[in-house]
Design an enzyme around this catalytic site. Structure first.
Site, PDB file in Angstrom:
ATOM      1  N   GLU A 117       0.892  -1.155  -0.003  1.00 12.67           N
ATOM      2  CA  GLU A 117       0.013  -0.013  -0.125  1.00 12.67           C
ATOM      3  C   GLU A 117       0.888   1.434  -0.012  1.00 12.67           C
ATOM      4  O   GLU A 117       1.990   1.379   0.435  1.00 12.67           O
ATOM      5  CB  GLU A 117      -0.918   0.067   1.306  1.00 12.67           C
ATOM      6  CG  GLU A 117      -0.200   0.137   2.628  1.00 12.67           C
ATOM      7  CD  GLU A 117      -0.804  -0.796   3.851  1.00 12.67           C
ATOM      8  OE1 GLU A 117      -1.444  -1.512   3.434  1.00 12.67           O
ATOM      9  OE2 GLU A 117      -0.636  -0.350   4.941  1.00 12.67           O
ATOM     10  N   LYS A 119       2.862   4.474   0.922  1.00 16.13           N
ATOM     11  CA  LYS A 119       3.342   4.996   2.419  1.00 16.13           C
ATOM     12  C   LYS A 119       2.948   6.578   2.318  1.00 16.13           C
ATOM     13  O   LYS A 119       3.468   7.287   1.742  1.00 16.13           O
ATOM     14  CB  LYS A 119       4.644   4.975   2.303  1.00 16.13           C
ATOM     15  CG  LYS A 119       5.283   5.397   3.675  1.00 16.13           C
ATOM     16  CD  LYS A 119       6.791   4.848   3.784  1.00 16.13           C
ATOM     17  CE  LYS A 119       7.364   5.477   5.190  1.00 16.13           C
ATOM     18  NZ  LYS A 119       7.619   6.898   5.394  1.00 16.13           N
ATOM     19  N   ASP A 121       2.619  10.375   3.705  1.00 13.94           N
ATOM     20  CA  ASP A 121       3.577  11.428   4.179  1.00 13.94           C
ATOM     21  C   ASP A 121       2.915  12.311   5.139  1.00 13.94           C
ATOM     22  O   ASP A 121       2.589  13.180   4.867  1.00 13.94           O
ATOM     23  CB  ASP A 121       4.361  12.011   3.048  1.00 13.94           C
ATOM     24  CG  ASP A 121       5.623  12.524   3.483  1.00 13.94           C
ATOM     25  OD1 ASP A 121       5.938  12.310   4.811  1.00 13.94           O
ATOM     26  OD2 ASP A 121       6.330  13.458   2.791  1.00 13.94           O
ATOM     27  N   TYR A 234      -4.156   1.861   8.899  1.00 20.09           N
ATOM     28  CA  TYR A 234      -3.444   0.757   8.141  1.00 20.09           C
ATOM     29  C   TYR A 234      -3.062  -0.211   9.131  1.00 20.09           C
ATOM     30  O   TYR A 234      -2.337  -1.046   8.771  1.00 20.09           O
ATOM     31  CB  TYR A 234      -2.102   1.407   7.279  1.00 20.09           C
ATOM     32  CG  TYR A 234      -1.207   2.176   7.819  1.00 20.09           C
ATOM     33  CD1 TYR A 234      -0.592   1.909   9.121  1.00 20.09           C
ATOM     34  CD2 TYR A 234      -1.587   3.486   7.506  1.00 20.09           C
ATOM     35  CE1 TYR A 234       0.262   2.676   9.596  1.00 20.09           C
ATOM     36  CE2 TYR A 234      -0.456   4.449   8.315  1.00 20.09           C
ATOM     37  CZ  TYR A 234       0.405   4.004   9.401  1.00 20.09           C
ATOM     38  OH  TYR A 234       1.051   4.911   9.901  1.00 20.09           O
ATOM     39  N   LYS A 322      10.916   3.010  -0.844  1.00 18.94           N
ATOM     40  CA  LYS A 322      10.943   4.835  -0.985  1.00 18.94           C
ATOM     41  C   LYS A 322      10.915   4.986  -2.602  1.00 18.94           C
ATOM     42  O   LYS A 322      11.366   4.180  -3.434  1.00 18.94           O
ATOM     43  CB  LYS A 322      11.821   5.351  -0.310  1.00 18.94           C
ATOM     44  CG  LYS A 322      11.820   5.401   1.108  1.00 18.94           C
ATOM     45  CD  LYS A 322      10.747   6.042   1.539  1.00 18.94           C
ATOM     46  CE  LYS A 322      10.842   6.823   2.967  1.00 18.94           C
ATOM     47  NZ  LYS A 322      11.888   7.632   3.422  1.00 18.94           N
ATOM     48  N   CYS A 416       6.098  49.902  -6.639  1.00 17.11           N
ATOM     49  CA  CYS A 416       5.826  48.617  -7.185  1.00 17.11           C
ATOM     50  C   CYS A 416       6.247  48.459  -8.654  1.00 17.11           C
ATOM     51  O   CYS A 416       6.622  49.127  -9.532  1.00 17.11           O
ATOM     52  CB  CYS A 416       4.057  49.102  -7.462  1.00 17.11           C
ATOM     53  SG  CYS A 416       3.158  47.743  -8.469  1.00 17.11           S
ATOM     54  N   CYS A 419       3.575  49.135 -11.717  1.00 13.78           N
ATOM     55  CA  CYS A 419       3.217  50.576 -11.899  1.00 13.78           C
ATOM     56  C   CYS A 419       4.051  51.735 -11.173  1.00 13.78           C
ATOM     57  O   CYS A 419       3.764  52.833 -11.647  1.00 13.78           O
ATOM     58  CB  CYS A 419       1.724  50.614 -11.601  1.00 13.78           C
ATOM     59  SG  CYS A 419       1.632  50.885  -9.836  1.00 13.78           S
ATOM     60  N   CYS A 432       1.208  47.461  -2.874  1.00  7.61           N
ATOM     61  CA  CYS A 432       1.116  48.303  -4.045  1.00  7.61           C
ATOM     62  C   CYS A 432       0.157  49.595  -3.440  1.00  7.61           C
ATOM     63  O   CYS A 432      -1.126  48.971  -3.639  1.00  7.61           O
ATOM     64  CB  CYS A 432       1.149  47.950  -5.358  1.00  7.61           C
ATOM     65  SG  CYS A 432       0.799  49.379  -6.594  1.00  7.61           S
ATOM     66  N   CYS A 438      -2.943  50.710 -11.019  1.00  5.02           N
ATOM     67  CA  CYS A 438      -2.064  49.578 -11.255  1.00  5.02           C
ATOM     68  C   CYS A 438      -2.503  48.479 -11.830  1.00  5.02           C
ATOM     69  O   CYS A 438      -3.650  47.581 -11.682  1.00  5.02           O
ATOM     70  CB  CYS A 438      -1.446  49.144  -9.798  1.00  5.02           C
ATOM     71  SG  CYS A 438      -0.372  47.644 -10.156  1.00  5.02           S
TER      72      CYS A 438
HETATM   73  S1  IVH Z   1       3.129   0.520   8.676  1.00 10.65           S
HETATM   74  C1  IVH Z   1       4.870  -2.016  12.107  1.00 10.65           C
HETATM   75  N1  IVH Z   1       1.643   1.507   6.720  1.00 10.65           N
HETATM   76  O1  IVH Z   1       5.668   5.530   7.678  1.00 10.65           O
HETATM   77  C2  IVH Z   1       4.216  -1.109  11.203  1.00 10.65           C
HETATM   78  N2  IVH Z   1       3.274   2.969   7.941  1.00 10.65           N
HETATM   79  O2  IVH Z   1       8.623   4.987   8.105  1.00 10.65           O
HETATM   80  C3  IVH Z   1       4.554   0.316  10.954  1.00 10.65           C
HETATM   81  N3  IVH Z   1       3.240   5.304   7.307  1.00 10.65           N
HETATM   82  O3  IVH Z   1       5.886   5.815  11.081  1.00 10.65           O
HETATM   83  C4  IVH Z   1       3.921   1.143  10.101  1.00 10.65           C
HETATM   84  N4  IVH Z   1       1.808   4.974   5.465  1.00 10.65           N
HETATM   85  O4  IVH Z   1       3.973   6.824   9.963  1.00 10.65           O
HETATM   86  C5  IVH Z   1       2.995   1.642   7.701  1.00 10.65           C
HETATM   87  N5  IVH Z   1       0.755   2.399   4.980  1.00 10.65           N
HETATM   88  C6  IVH Z   1       1.395   2.494   5.756  1.00 10.65           C
HETATM   89  C7  IVH Z   1       2.039   3.802   6.333  1.00 10.65           C
HETATM   90  C8  IVH Z   1       3.046   3.902   7.025  1.00 10.65           C
HETATM   91  C9  IVH Z   1       2.543   5.877   5.922  1.00 10.65           C
HETATM   92  C10 IVH Z   1       4.498   5.837   8.053  1.00 10.65           C
HETATM   93  C11 IVH Z   1       4.259   5.547   9.581  1.00 10.65           C
HETATM   94  C12 IVH Z   1       5.466   5.219   9.785  1.00 10.65           C
HETATM   95  C13 IVH Z   1       6.484   5.652   8.765  1.00 10.65           C
HETATM   96  C14 IVH Z   1       7.481   4.508   8.961  1.00 10.65           C
END
Ligand code: IVH
Length: 676
Positions: A117, A119, A121, A234, A322, A416, A419, A432, A438
């Protein structure tokens, strides 16, 4: 107020709570609303009205109760039920294959499967549910101890305060459940938040993750409530009863209970499938409305996970795979200043073009002068640029280079750049003073005036406006209504029919609500929301124009900055003249949204509360007054119409008596609200 018996009201309130909860779920979790915003607002208002009438029937899981706690002195620390682990991360495909090899070797299995799935941010949170009710939420902190952000999390509309019970045996609600999820901010929301806060002269957030974290870790949950935070869940960290056998089923359960889960996920039977999911999601990345920085690869079966166990800080059965980072290093070639619709000067860095995550970047916004000073960015500097979505990227930070000779610090120009008018300063931002003189501002002002949320003049777009201004046909908003069809026919791209249509659209825009008209004026800091508040509170344009700073400030939701912006706008002769001419040309401004407006029996009445109320919280009492069109202020003056005196009322009550102001007991006040 309709007359319901107490029992009927209680029933209706429960039905409304369920109905609103369902629409929150459809809107915020499923992204598939079934009703319009207006209908939703009606349901919500009906519930709040009933709750105001029967405060003792308000339940803590009511959708109206998402904000309400007073600001905290500090966030308290809480111990997590289970340690919140982090993930080992890899960026190299070979490392992913090595992980798969190790896993299969240790499990002595030929093949394993994974759930993969995105990740997200954002920042990780722990959510605790008891008997389906949300009882506690905490940030990750150091993994063992985090901060209690329960009341802030309650303001997230996608977070169910009450879970849904599943129908099948497998999806029955555990009486105790601890879920892990990620709080994040959508890109669009992040950008408008940054716009809002830099306009106030505050520091912009560097990226959506910081914005999410800063917004969640607020001491005042009302601030969190204003911040557009999103959630995805998750992991089941703990639950009573036996947990689902696979990660895939775990996500299914979370989803059935009404929690939001990652939008994309795939069950992969081999590491090659993991690779292609990663590639697919990476190519999708640019089009996603939120930031992700990789995919998470999780061994699917719980028994396999348990067999592999964990290291001190991360599981041995999952990794973060990543994406290539979207931060790049480049040089600032110049810092220029652009002029916006309201005349605000915004510094922009012109960069040596650099590719960041597949897109070439050559400009970055620096928001305002304070921001430039804070980041200490100068011409010639080496900087790290960060891209969030497809808008103008931001400079994340300056990268000091040893032995570099730096240019002078950046200074805002005195004149400005468009103008040549003088530049004035207001807090962190410069603008301005040329206004009508302007071109940057006239064009911007006209575009805004004609836009959908304002006067909605169809066919009057950017290109047409540019021509009208450049040919001297339109110098201010009022000039629009002096245009003739012959003049329009002289513009590029217009023929007989399109010119007639534009004339008709301009004519039609003359009937306009006060709210839209106020939006259209383009007053600094007055957007849709504040325009609506003003329209409801003042009712007519004349009343808005007659108000001074103090009167504006007395309105709930209008702070000193907005009040002073309003006052200076309406004080300015040029603006008053344009408004007068607009009215002379036949603009007719209706009181805002008459159909939607509730009766306002307390219109223009000012209340002051003093002493301790027993039946209402101060906030409820205030809302009761405001709903009926009245205002609540904190000090007693000649302007005060009623003083409501609770227990142990002190000096304010004396002052009211001295000034001969009508004093109400709490019971009288309550009766007044009920009658109206
Ligand atoms: S699983 C033991 N699933 O990524 C399971 N983490 O670098 C640990 N994160 O601190 C986390 N999306 O904040 C998991 N689908 C996802 C995620 C996820 C974002 C973040 C989470 C964690 C960091 C790990």
């Amino acid at each position: 107020m309709k007359h319901l018996t107490r029992a009927e009201a209680g029933k209706r309130m429960e039905a409304l709570r369920n109905e609103i909860r369902r629409h929150d779920y459809l809107y915020y979790v499923k992204d598939r609303p079934e009703i319009s915003d207006a209908e939703y607002d009606r349901l919500f208002r009906e519930l709040s009205d009933l709750e105001a009438a029967y405060p003792d029937l308000v339940t803590p899981d009511s959708p109206t109760q998402r904000v309400g706690a007073p600001p905290l002195a500090e966030l308290t620390k809480v111990q997590h039920e289970r340690p919140m682990l982090s993930l080992d991360s890899v960026a190299d495909p070979e490392e992913v294959r090595a992980f798969d090899k190790r896993v299969r070797r240790e499990l002595s299995l030929e093949t394993v499967h994974y759930t993969v799935e995105p990740k997200y941010d954002g920042l990780s949170v722990e959510l605790v549910y008891d008997k389906g009710g949300f009882v506690r939420g905490a940030t990750r902190g150091d993994g063992t101890t985090g901060e209690d952000v329960t009341i802030n999390l309650r303001t997230l509309r996608s977070l169910p305060l009450q879970l849904q019970a599943g129908h099948s045996q497998a999806s029955q609600l555990p009486s105790h459940l601890v879920v892990r999820g990620e709080v994040y901010m959508r890109l669009e929301d992040f950008q408008s938040l940054n716009r809002r806060i830099t306009e106030r002269g505050e520091e912009a957030f560097a990226n959506p993750r910081n914005a999410a974290s800063g917004s969640l870790r607020q001491l005042d949950s009302r601030i969190t409530a204003e911040r557009p935070l999103a959630l995805t869940c998750y992991e089941i960290m703990a639950q009573s009863g036996s947990p689902p056998p696979t990660h895939w089923d775990e996500l299914d359960s979370l989803e059935r209970w009404g929690l939001p889960i990652p939008l994309q996920r795939r069950r992969c039977e081999s590491i090659d499938e993991v690779m292609s999911f990663h590639a697919e999601i990476e190519s999708l990345r640019e089009r996603l409305p939120f930031e992700i920085d990789g995919v998470v690869v999780k061994l699917n079966r719980r028994e396999w996970q348990q067999a592999l166990g964990e290291k001190s800080r991360s599981p041995r059965w999952a990794i973060a795979y990543k994406f290539t980072p979207r931060k790049e290093i480049t040089q600032v070639q110049d810092i220029v200043v652009s002029v916006g619709r309201t005349g605000t000067l915004t510094p922009l860095a012109l960069l040596k073009p650099v590719e960041v995550g597949g897109v070439t970047i050559s400009r970055a916004t620096l928001h305002n002068a304070d921001e430039v000073a804070r980041k200490d960015v100068r011409v010639g500097d080496t900087v790290k640029v960060e891209r969030a979505g497809d808008v103008i990227p931001a400079i994340a930070e300056r990268v000091p280079v040893e032995g570099e000779r730096r240019a002078e610090p950046f200074r805002m120009p005195d004149r400005c750049p468009v103008c040549g008018s003088a530049v004035a300063r207001e807090g962190a931002y410069y603008y301005c003073t040329g206004q009508a003189a302007c071109p940057a501002q006239i064009k911007g002002a006209l575009e805004h005036f004609a836009s959908k949320s304002a006067l909605n003049i169809e066919g009057l777009g950017r290109k047409t406006i540019a021509q009208l201004v450049e040919r001297g046909l339109v110098r201010d908003l009022a000039d629009l209504y002096t245009l003739t069809k012959d003049q329009i026919l002289t513009l590029d791209g217009f023929a007989d029919r399109s010119a007639s249509l534009l004339m008709a659209a301009i004519e039609a825009s003359k009937q306009v609500s006060l709210e839209r008209f106020l939006i259209g004026l383009g007053i600094r800091q007055v957007g849709q929301h504040i325009a609506g508040v003003l329209a409801r509170q003042f009712g007519t344009l004349q009343a808005v124009m007659a108000a001074d700073r103090e009167t504006f400030e007395r309105v709930h939701e209008i702070g000193p900055e907005i009040a002073s912006s309003l006052e200076s706008f309406f004080k300015e002769d040029h603006n008053r003249r344009v408004i007068e001419r607009l009215l002379r040309h036949g603009l007719s401004i209706e009181a805002s949204a008459t159909a939607e407006r509730l009766p306002q029996p307390l219109e223009r009445k000012t209340f002051v509360f003093t002493g301790a109320l027993e039946r209402f919280s101060r906030e409820e009492a205030k809302r009761g007054v405001e709903r009926l069109g009245g205002r609540v202020t904190s000090s007693v003056s000649k302007e005060t119409d009623y003083v409501v005196a609770g227990k142990d009322a002190g000096s304010k009550l004396e002052e009211a008596r001295r000034l001969g102001i009508r004093v109400l007991s709490e019971a009288e006040f309550s009766a007044l609200l009920e009658q109206l």
